[in-house]
Scaffold this motif. Sequence first.
Motif, short mmCIF file in Angstrom:
data_model
loop_
_atom_site.label_atom_id
_atom_site.label_comp_id
_atom_site.label_asym_id
_atom_site.label_seq_id
_atom_site.Cartn_x
_atom_site.Cartn_y
_atom_site.Cartn_z
N UNK A 26 -4.60 1.09 -2.30
CA UNK A 26 -3.98 0.26 -3.32
C UNK A 26 -4.22 -1.24 -3.06
N UNK A 27 -5.12 -1.57 -2.15
CA UNK A 27 -5.33 -2.98 -1.80
C UNK A 27 -5.75 -3.81 -3.01
N UNK A 28 -6.66 -3.30 -3.81
CA UNK A 28 -7.13 -4.07 -4.96
C UNK A 28 -5.98 -4.35 -5.93
N UNK A 29 -5.20 -3.35 -6.25
CA UNK A 29 -4.08 -3.55 -7.17
C UNK A 29 -3.06 -4.50 -6.57
N UNK A 62 3.32 0.47 -0.82
CA UNK A 62 3.82 1.20 0.33
C UNK A 62 4.16 2.64 -0.04
N UNK A 63 4.76 2.83 -1.20
CA UNK A 63 5.07 4.18 -1.68
C UNK A 63 3.79 4.97 -1.90
N UNK A 64 2.78 4.32 -2.51
CA UNK A 64 1.50 4.99 -2.76
C UNK A 64 0.83 5.40 -1.46
N UNK A 83 7.39 -6.39 -6.10
CA UNK A 83 7.46 -5.02 -6.62
C UNK A 83 6.16 -4.27 -6.35
N UNK A 84 5.04 -4.95 -6.51
CA UNK A 84 3.74 -4.34 -6.25
C UNK A 84 3.61 -3.95 -4.79
N UNK A 85 4.10 -4.80 -3.90
CA UNK A 85 4.05 -4.51 -2.47
C UNK A 85 4.82 -3.21 -2.16
#
Length: 146
Positions: free
Chosen positions: A112-115, A102-104, A96-98
């Motif tokens: 968003x790499x850290x998150x 991508x949306x971000x 889900x984070x992946x």
Amino acid sequence: MIEFLSDYIYIVVATGGWITAQLIKIILSLRQDGLNWYDLLTSGGMPSSHVSLVTSVALLVGLDQGFDSTIFGLALTVWGVVVYDSMGVRRATGENTKTLRQIAEILKLGDQKKAYSLALGHSPSQVFGGFMVGLAWTSLTYWLLG
């Protein structure tokens, strides 16, 4: 020194199993993308340090207290929960984070790499890698200190 470590074998095995897996993860990361300090504390990746830690402790409990002991049954139950969580719940969260990353990126909401790296779960091979690190670390430590 060996006697001192033997007195604290559960702490040595637990922290050693986790640290060993984290060091392997950093070495593998160095080969892929250079030194990244996030790799020290992030979840996900090869091998699973969570699985390495609980494998180390469960095996030590079995070796020390007996594989037919009640406490080994409890340690094995905790091991099962962590493995299930690593591959199931945390993996789904990572997927889900992946997608959210991508949306971000599409919406240009920043890096968003850290998150992303903090939320990944584990693939079955990463869990197996953690299992093998835990077995190896505990076997070696128990042989040296036990």
